[in-house]
Design an enzyme around this catalytic site. Structure first.
Site, short mmCIF file in Angstrom:
data_model
loop_
_atom_site.label_atom_id
_atom_site.label_comp_id
_atom_site.label_asym_id
_atom_site.label_seq_id
_atom_site.Cartn_x
_atom_site.Cartn_y
_atom_site.Cartn_z
N SER A 13 0.82 -1.22 0.00
CA SER A 13 0.00 0.00 0.00
C SER A 13 0.85 1.27 0.00
O SER A 13 1.84 1.38 0.73
CB SER A 13 -0.91 0.02 1.23
OG SER A 13 -1.60 1.25 1.26
N ARG A 14 0.45 2.24 -0.82
CA ARG A 14 1.15 3.54 -0.85
C ARG A 14 0.53 4.50 0.15
O ARG A 14 1.03 5.62 0.34
CB ARG A 14 1.03 4.20 -2.23
CG ARG A 14 1.25 3.30 -3.39
CD ARG A 14 2.68 2.83 -3.49
NE ARG A 14 2.81 1.88 -4.57
CZ ARG A 14 3.76 0.98 -4.68
NH1 ARG A 14 4.69 0.89 -3.75
NH2 ARG A 14 3.83 0.17 -5.70
N ILE A 60 -5.27 4.32 -15.39
CA ILE A 60 -5.22 4.37 -13.93
C ILE A 60 -4.15 3.45 -13.35
O ILE A 60 -3.87 3.50 -12.17
CB ILE A 60 -6.60 4.14 -13.28
CG1 ILE A 60 -7.01 2.68 -13.32
CG2 ILE A 60 -7.68 5.03 -13.88
CD1 ILE A 60 -8.09 2.39 -12.28
N GLY A 66 -12.46 -2.36 -18.61
CA GLY A 66 -12.40 -3.00 -17.29
C GLY A 66 -13.75 -2.97 -16.60
O GLY A 66 -14.62 -2.15 -16.93
N ASP A 109 -12.62 6.67 -4.49
CA ASP A 109 -11.93 6.44 -5.78
C ASP A 109 -12.55 7.27 -6.90
O ASP A 109 -11.84 7.77 -7.78
CB ASP A 109 -11.97 4.95 -6.15
CG ASP A 109 -10.96 4.13 -5.37
OD1 ASP A 109 -9.96 4.71 -4.90
OD2 ASP A 109 -11.17 2.91 -5.22
N LYS A 146 -12.51 -4.51 0.22
CA LYS A 146 -13.35 -3.34 -0.11
C LYS A 146 -14.83 -3.68 -0.22
O LYS A 146 -15.67 -2.85 0.06
CB LYS A 146 -12.88 -2.71 -1.43
CG LYS A 146 -11.60 -1.91 -1.32
CD LYS A 146 -11.34 -1.21 -2.64
CE LYS A 146 -10.05 -0.43 -2.64
NZ LYS A 146 -9.88 0.33 -3.91
P1 NDP Z 1 -9.75 -5.98 -10.54
O1 NDP Z 1 -8.95 -7.21 -10.29
O2 NDP Z 1 -11.01 -5.76 -9.78
O3 NDP Z 1 -10.09 -5.91 -12.12
C1 NDP Z 1 -9.11 -6.22 -13.08
C2 NDP Z 1 -9.65 -5.86 -14.46
O4 NDP Z 1 -8.63 -6.12 -15.43
C3 NDP Z 1 -10.87 -6.68 -14.86
O5 NDP Z 1 -11.73 -5.88 -15.64
C4 NDP Z 1 -10.23 -7.79 -15.69
O6 NDP Z 1 -11.11 -8.37 -16.63
C5 NDP Z 1 -9.16 -7.03 -16.40
N1 NDP Z 1 -8.10 -7.92 -16.89
C6 NDP Z 1 -7.17 -8.55 -16.15
N2 NDP Z 1 -6.38 -9.31 -16.95
C7 NDP Z 1 -6.85 -9.15 -18.22
C8 NDP Z 1 -6.46 -9.66 -19.49
N3 NDP Z 1 -5.41 -10.49 -19.63
N4 NDP Z 1 -7.15 -9.26 -20.58
C9 NDP Z 1 -8.21 -8.41 -20.48
N5 NDP Z 1 -8.62 -7.89 -19.29
C10 NDP Z 1 -7.94 -8.26 -18.18
O7 NDP Z 1 -8.74 -4.77 -10.33
P2 NDP Z 1 -9.00 -3.26 -9.90
O8 NDP Z 1 -10.20 -2.74 -10.59
O9 NDP Z 1 -8.93 -3.17 -8.44
O10 NDP Z 1 -7.67 -2.55 -10.48
C11 NDP Z 1 -7.38 -2.50 -11.86
C12 NDP Z 1 -6.12 -1.67 -12.06
O11 NDP Z 1 -6.32 -0.36 -11.58
C13 NDP Z 1 -4.89 -2.21 -11.33
O12 NDP Z 1 -3.80 -2.09 -12.19
C14 NDP Z 1 -4.69 -1.27 -10.18
O13 NDP Z 1 -3.34 -1.09 -9.85
C15 NDP Z 1 -5.23 0.02 -10.75
N6 NDP Z 1 -5.81 0.89 -9.71
C16 NDP Z 1 -5.42 2.20 -9.70
C17 NDP Z 1 -5.95 3.05 -8.77
C18 NDP Z 1 -5.52 4.45 -8.75
O14 NDP Z 1 -5.83 5.16 -7.80
N7 NDP Z 1 -4.80 4.91 -9.76
C19 NDP Z 1 -6.96 2.60 -7.78
C20 NDP Z 1 -7.30 1.20 -7.90
C21 NDP Z 1 -6.74 0.39 -8.83
P3 NDP Z 1 -12.04 -9.64 -16.21
O15 NDP Z 1 -13.24 -9.07 -15.52
O16 NDP Z 1 -12.34 -10.27 -17.52
O17 NDP Z 1 -11.21 -10.50 -15.31
#
Ligand code: NDP
Length: 279
Positions: A21-22, A222, A133, A109, A72
């Site tokens: 965590s940051r 993001i 996503g 968020d 969460k």
């Molecule tokens: P989740 O695990 O809830 O969701 C991951 C998403 O990525 C899903 O939509 C998933 O699709 C998709 N995904 C993963 N692998 C693949 C693939 N190979 N091909 C296509 N789609 C893929 O993660 P979060 O929503 O919590 O986080 C997503 C990203 O956002 C992370 O990188 C995280 O670091 C970043 N983040 C940034 C924040 C910020 O403040 N900047 C805050 C929170 C997160 P599927 O549903 O099909 O599995």
């Protein structure tokens, strides 16, 4: 850490694991900068213990906590009141202990996403947007765009059923489109947001050609590790406005800090540099 007294306000982040965590870096920086008698602590809490730990927060005198993966969603039923936006998103990331000892859960968020987009792309106006996503962060992004007045949000996710659930839960002008349609969907969109984990360090890249985006469009990734993702580099090559993911992370921390420690903190270059140094 600054001077701590017995009256120090205490907050922290609850996750499992929590070492990635940051949030301690962000809140620790602000506590020092504003000379606040307070402390922000990482709490590694196993999934089976999280309900009991959260119910215990007021009895320990904690001002509140951030909640991170994987808690969460489960935290929704551990707090006394859930903010309507957090209910729509389906996740709580910030808990505040109220004066009467009850726990209030919210999701910052969406706020963090919106504030950073406003700051980093001041010319952006809500119109048509494409979001990739359907995880927790995508749900917050979609809610933020709908609430900002987007005329259309096209949502593409690898697993179509997950995107359909977001459409049902968030409401508004959101349509689910097939993952393979993501490039065609860019036609006429003023904003593309990557809210998948594709493009993260060590993971698979996001494959998408940006040719269909109109001039002047904004691309917001993001993902913040790396800070300059291949998607953002491609956006810059196309002459588009590229918005990184770090600012969302920094801005989402503000409401919690203000509620727990009583100061509205600044998100600026000095904070970015401090957090970047630890990435
Ligand atoms: P989740 O695990 O809830 O969701 C991951 C998403 O990525 C899903 O939509 C998933 O699709 C998709 N995904 C993963 N692998 C693949 C693939 N190979 N091909 C296509 N789609 C893929 O993660 P979060 O929503 O919590 O986080 C997503 C990203 O956002 C992370 O990188 C995280 O670091 C970043 N983040 C940034 C924040 C910020 O403040 N900047 C805050 C929170 C997160 P599927 O549903 O099909 O599995």
């Amino acid at each position: 850490m600054g001077m701590l007294t017995g009256a120090a306000k205490v907050a922290g982040v609850i996750g499992w694991p929590v070492s990635h965590s940051r949030s301690p870096a962000i809140h620790g920086y602000w506590l020092l900068r504003y000379g606040i008698d307070g402390v922000y602590v990482p709490f590694p809490v196993r999934p089976g213990d999280v309900y009991d730990v959260i119910r215990m927060l007021p009895r320990l005198g904690l001002a509140g906590a951030n909640i991170t993966l994987p808690h969460k969603e489960t935290v929704l039923c551990a707090v006394d009141q859930v903010d309507p936006l957090a209910r729509r998103i389906g996740a709580v990331n910030t808990i505040v202990t109220e004066m009467d000892g009850s726990l209030h859960g919210s999701n910052t968020d969406a706020y963090g996403f919106r504030e950073h987009l406003r700051a980093a792309a001041p010319g952006w106006r809500p119109g048509k947007a494409v979001v990739l996503g359907a995880g927790g962060s995508a749900r917050a992004v979609v809610a933020a765009l709908v609430d900002a007045g987007a005329s259309e949000v096209r949502l593409a996710n690898r697993t179509a059923a997950r995107a359909e659930r977001v459409v049902d839960d968030i409401g508004g002008p959101v349509t689910a489109i097939a993952w393979d349609e993501r490039e065609a969907a860019l036609d006429g969109a003023g904003l593309l947001v990557n809210a998948t984990s594709l493009g993260m360090d060590g993971g698979p890249p996001l494959e998408i050609a940006l040719d269909a985006l109109p001039a002047g469009a904004v691309v917001n990734d993001i993902v913040y590790t790396p800070l300059e993702t291949p998607l953002l580099a491609a956006a810059r090559r196309h002459g588009l406005t590229a918005v990184d993911g770090l600012g969302m992370l920094l801005h989402q921390a503000r409401p919690g800090f203000a509620a727990w420690f009583g100061a509205d903190p600044a998100v600026d270059e000095a904070l970015r540099a401090h957090v970047l140094a630890g990435l």
